[in-house]
Design a protein around this motif. Structure first.
Motif, PDB file in Angstrom:
ATOM      1  N   VAL A 159      44.135  57.106  53.182  1.00 11.90           N
ATOM      2  CA  VAL A 159      44.009  56.239  54.265  1.00 11.90           C
ATOM      3  C   VAL A 159      42.737  56.187  54.868  1.00 11.90           C
ATOM      4  N   SER A 160      42.286  57.415  55.316  1.00  9.94           N
ATOM      5  CA  SER A 160      40.900  57.704  55.906  1.00  9.94           C
ATOM      6  C   SER A 160      39.846  57.289  55.137  1.00  9.94           C
ATOM      7  N   THR A 161      39.937  57.804  53.829  1.00 10.42           N
ATOM      8  CA  THR A 161      38.874  57.614  52.840  1.00 10.42           C
ATOM      9  C   THR A 161      38.689  55.966  52.486  1.00 10.42           C
ATOM     10  N   TRP A 162      39.894  55.272  52.550  1.00  8.26           N
ATOM     11  CA  TRP A 162      40.112  53.754  52.281  1.00  8.26           C
ATOM     12  C   TRP A 162      39.445  53.185  53.522  1.00  8.26           C
ATOM     13  N   ILE A 163      39.495  53.330  54.666  1.00  6.11           N
ATOM     14  CA  ILE A 163      38.995  52.900  55.990  1.00  6.11           C
ATOM     15  C   ILE A 163      37.641  53.139  55.857  1.00  6.11           C
ATOM     16  N   ILE A 164      37.142  54.237  55.634  1.00  7.91           N
ATOM     17  CA  ILE A 164      35.816  54.497  55.754  1.00  7.91           C
ATOM     18  C   ILE A 164      35.066  53.695  54.629  1.00  7.91           C
ATOM     19  N   ASP A 165      35.613  53.378  53.393  1.00  7.65           N
ATOM     20  CA  ASP A 165      35.048  52.661  52.492  1.00  7.65           C
ATOM     21  C   ASP A 165      35.040  50.759  52.391  1.00  7.65           C
ATOM     22  N   HIS A 166      36.191  50.603  53.444  1.00  5.83           N
ATOM     23  CA  HIS A 166      36.505  49.219  53.152  1.00  5.83           C
ATOM     24  C   HIS A 166      36.618  48.320  54.372  1.00  5.83           C
ATOM     25  N   VAL A 167      36.643  49.244  55.719  1.00  2.00           N
ATOM     26  CA  VAL A 167      36.559  48.503  57.043  1.00  2.00           C
ATOM     27  C   VAL A 167      35.417  48.622  57.724  1.00  2.00           C
ATOM     28  N   GLN A 168      34.879  47.371  58.094  1.00  2.00           N
ATOM     29  CA  GLN A 168      33.502  47.456  58.958  1.00  2.00           C
ATOM     30  C   GLN A 168      33.771  46.094  59.842  1.00  2.00           C
ATOM     31  N   GLY A 169      32.742  46.147  60.726  1.00  2.00           N
ATOM     32  CA  GLY A 169      32.674  44.771  61.524  1.00  2.00           C
ATOM     33  C   GLY A 169      32.208  45.280  62.853  1.00  2.00           C
ATOM     34  N   LEU A 170      31.841  44.345  63.599  1.00  2.00           N
ATOM     35  CA  LEU A 170      31.710  44.376  65.226  1.00  2.00           C
ATOM     36  C   LEU A 170      30.560  45.470  65.307  1.00  2.00           C
ATOM     37  N   GLY A 171      29.804  45.550  64.276  1.00  2.00           N
ATOM     38  CA  GLY A 171      28.708  46.642  64.458  1.00  2.00           C
ATOM     39  C   GLY A 171      29.184  48.264  64.183  1.00  2.00           C
ATOM     40  N   LEU A 172      30.341  48.161  63.742  1.00  2.00           N
ATOM     41  CA  LEU A 172      30.802  49.764  63.660  1.00  2.00           C
ATOM     42  C   LEU A 172      30.984  50.029  62.285  1.00  2.00           C
ATOM     43  N   THR A 173      30.729  51.139  61.583  1.00  2.00           N
ATOM     44  CA  THR A 173      30.819  51.359  60.345  1.00  2.00           C
ATOM     45  C   THR A 173      32.148  52.012  59.946  1.00  2.00           C
ATOM     46  N   GLY A 174      32.670  52.378  58.928  1.00  2.00           N
ATOM     47  CA  GLY A 174      33.848  52.739  58.473  1.00  2.00           C
ATOM     48  C   GLY A 174      34.386  53.864  58.965  1.00  2.00           C
ATOM     49  N   TRP A 175      33.398  55.043  59.397  1.00  2.00           N
ATOM     50  CA  TRP A 175      33.926  56.096  59.974  1.00  2.00           C
ATOM     51  C   TRP A 175      34.333  56.078  61.435  1.00  2.00           C
ATOM     52  N   ARG A 176      33.409  54.958  61.866  1.00  2.00           N
ATOM     53  CA  ARG A 176      34.006  54.748  63.300  1.00  2.00           C
ATOM     54  C   ARG A 176      35.279  54.069  63.282  1.00  2.00           C
ATOM     55  N   TRP A 177      35.478  53.063  62.533  1.00  2.00           N
ATOM     56  CA  TRP A 177      36.842  52.270  62.485  1.00  2.00           C
ATOM     57  C   TRP A 177      37.912  53.352  62.231  1.00  2.00           C
ATOM     58  N   MET A 178      37.505  54.186  61.370  1.00  2.00           N
ATOM     59  CA  MET A 178      38.904  55.329  61.166  1.00  2.00           C
ATOM     60  C   MET A 178      39.202  56.091  62.406  1.00  2.00           C
ATOM     61  N   PHE A 179      38.190  56.226  63.197  1.00  2.00           N
ATOM     62  CA  PHE A 179      38.724  56.958  64.465  1.00  2.00           C
ATOM     63  C   PHE A 179      39.575  56.106  65.281  1.00  2.00           C
ATOM     64  N   LEU A 180      38.987  54.768  65.464  1.00  2.00           N
ATOM     65  CA  LEU A 180      39.748  53.815  66.254  1.00  2.00           C
ATOM     66  C   LEU A 180      40.998  53.634  65.737  1.00  2.00           C
ATOM     67  N   ILE A 181      41.281  53.463  64.460  1.00  2.00           N
ATOM     68  CA  ILE A 181      42.617  52.813  64.002  1.00  2.00           C
ATOM     69  C   ILE A 181      43.525  54.254  63.907  1.00  2.00           C
ATOM     70  N   GLU A 182      43.005  55.316  63.860  1.00  2.00           N
ATOM     71  CA  GLU A 182      43.822  56.461  63.693  1.00  2.00           C
ATOM     72  C   GLU A 182      44.282  57.210  64.975  1.00  2.00           C
ATOM     73  N   GLY A 183      43.307  56.547  66.120  1.00  2.00           N
ATOM     74  CA  GLY A 183      43.763  57.432  67.385  1.00  2.00           C
ATOM     75  C   GLY A 183      44.768  56.409  68.072  1.00  2.00           C
ATOM     76  N   LEU A 184      45.017  54.996  67.631  1.00  2.00           N
ATOM     77  CA  LEU A 184      45.841  54.334  68.340  1.00  2.00           C
ATOM     78  C   LEU A 184      47.203  54.903  68.270  1.00  2.00           C
ATOM     79  N   PRO A 185      47.905  55.307  67.116  1.00  2.00           N
ATOM     80  CA  PRO A 185      49.112  55.981  66.937  1.00  2.00           C
ATOM     81  C   PRO A 185      49.512  56.874  67.765  1.00  2.00           C
ATOM     82  N   ALA A 186      48.597  57.854  68.219  1.00  2.00           N
ATOM     83  CA  ALA A 186      48.978  59.001  69.183  1.00  2.00           C
ATOM     84  C   ALA A 186      49.396  58.446  70.464  1.00  2.00           C
ATOM     85  N   VAL A 187      48.728  57.337  70.857  1.00  2.00           N
ATOM     86  CA  VAL A 187      48.873  56.754  72.215  1.00  2.00           C
ATOM     87  C   VAL A 187      50.310  56.003  71.918  1.00  2.00           C
ATOM     88  N   ILE A 188      50.334  55.470  71.111  1.00  2.00           N
ATOM     89  CA  ILE A 188      51.952  54.647  70.943  1.00  2.00           C
ATOM     90  C   ILE A 188      52.993  55.698  70.734  1.00  2.00           C
TER      91      ILE A 188
END
Length: 427
Positions: A159-188
């Motif tokens: 999951v992490s490596t897929w996000i890094i390679d495929h999720v970008q936007g809003l000026g954020l590269t893949g590794w940054r999106w990885m931290f955002l996406i994977e941090g949210l489930p802990a809050v929930i």
């Protein structure tokens, strides 16, 4: 209660308690370990050296060490439901904030804060489980819970490596999106914990009054029959056998986490043409093997009632295979050796955490487990950092594993020589 009633109640308790703890630990461990996958892209973007990355991965454990015992003392005051929820929400917020770091020093700061936020989580769950399960079930239950660690890599790696390679936007590269996406489930997950967790059997509305009374009495009776010692907080921390177990866990964590944080880069280095996603898929395989091995080994420990050798022999396997990774070429032999080493590392865990209960009461064990975990986790700073230093000097991350293999073999000898009670924790 008949034997049939006994099994029925414990099955109900298992399926109500363990799956939730299992899922929550997967979520928390992904937030702790995903820096290893971020490094595949983050290190180049922030110009982080191997040595600096090892320090960033390890400084988490400094914060963890400083706040571990205070965290567990606060859990005793506020109860597992409130405190575990607080931990999850706090670490989720810090993990998401890591997406916005712009320098190595900022990364250091947030990794330290992540350790502060997560401090106390693992021993809190271990002690929570001892309030629901008897000694005869504990190694298997702890194994099912701690299986979340390799499973978090099985899920998190692709999951992490897929996000890094495929999720970008809003000026954020893949590794940054990885931290955002994977941090949210802990809050929930923290919100769900506050809603669903029950502190002790006496509060469980999903058990009948008779079942609640039976389980409370069964655990209290077992505890009273063991003849273990009760110590105050300071003596529970400074008890020589507790400090000895902490030293074992320190050496173990240096090896285990030194491998865990560097595994993606070790695999990538062994096959230079691998993409990030391919690296992630290959790095998943050792954790699949390790998950199966740890559950089978822990069930064997419960079945036989033997703890010391079930704690020691996995370390021998891990140490004997880990050093060989530095001397093989290609991802396939490296993956086979890493699978054997990780199986040893994870099979060690559940039998090890039954050892404090061999000579301490539950209340004393709560503090002592926090102390063991706190001191031992400093090895989580040493292991990744040493691998980083060696990798910088040699240009090959796997070279540092030779040092970790030696540490693991030292831990093996220490377990065999541990001054523990000789009685079995059998049914």
């Amino acid at each position: 209660m008949t034997e049939t009633d006994d099994r029925r109640i414990m099955r109900r308790v298992f399926w109500r308690i363990v799956p939730l703890c299992f899922v929550l630990y997967i979520v928390s461990y992904i937030d702790r370990a995903n820096i290893g996958y971020a490094a595949l892209q983050m290190n180049a973007e922030l110009r982080i050296s191997d040595e600096a990355f090892g320090f960033a991965a390890g400084i988490f454990f400094i914060g963890y060490f400083l706040f571990e015992v205070p965290s567990n003392m606060l859990m005793a005051r506020y109860g597992p439901r409130i405190w575990i929820a607080r931990i999850l929400i706090g670490m989720g917020v810090v993990s998401m904030a890591t997406a916005f770091v712009q320098s190595t020093s900022q990364l250091y700061g947030l990794r330290f804060l992540l350790g502060v936020a997560e401090a106390g989580y693992f021993p809190a769950i271990i002690i929570y489980l001892t309030a629901w399960f008897r000694a005869r079930e504990q190694a298997t239950v702890v194994a099912m819970f701690t299986a979340a660690i390799p499973v978090s890599y099985i899920i998190g790696t692709p999951v992490s490596t897929w996000i890094i390679d495929h999720v970008q936007g809003l000026g954020l590269t893949g590794w940054r999106w990885m931290f955002l996406i994977e941090g949210l489930p802990a809050v929930i997950g923290g919100l769900f914990t506050y809603r669903l967790l029950v502190d002790r059997p006496a509060n469980a509305r999903w058990l009948t009054p008779a079942e609640r009374d039976w389980l409370e009495a069964e655990i209290a009776r077992e505890h009273a029959a063991t003849g273990v010692r009760h110590l105050n907080t300071w003596r529970a921390i400074t008890e020589p056998r507790v400090l000895y177990l902490a030293a074992i866990y320190f050496v173990y964590q240096a090896g285990s986490l030194g491998v865990g944080y560097w595994l993606p880069q070790i695999v990538k280095h062994s096959g230079k043409s691998l993409s990030n996603v391919e690296t992630g898929l290959i790095a998943t395989l050792p954790y699949i093997v390790a998950t199966i091995g740890m559950v089978l080994w822990s069930r064997r420990s419960d079945r036989t009632g033997e703890r010391r050798f079930h704690t020691a022999w996995p370390l021998l396997l891990a140490g004997a295979t880990l050093g060989g990774v530095a001397w093989v070429a290609g991802p396939i032999p490296a993956t086979i050796l890493l699978a054997a080493a990780l199986t040893g590392f994870y099979a060690f865990k559940a039998p090890f955490w039954t050892l404090p209960g061999m000579f301490l009461s539950r209340a004393s064990a709560a503090v002592s487990i926090a102390a063991i975990n706190s001191i031992g986790n400093l090895g989580g700073f040493v292991g990744p950092y040493v691998v980083g230093v060696v990798a910088k000097a040699s240009g090959k991350p796997a070279t540092g594993l030779v040092f970790l293999a030696g540490l693991t073999l030292v831990a093996f000898v220490m377990v065999l020589a541990a001054p523990l009670a000789s009685r079995k924790e059998s049914a």
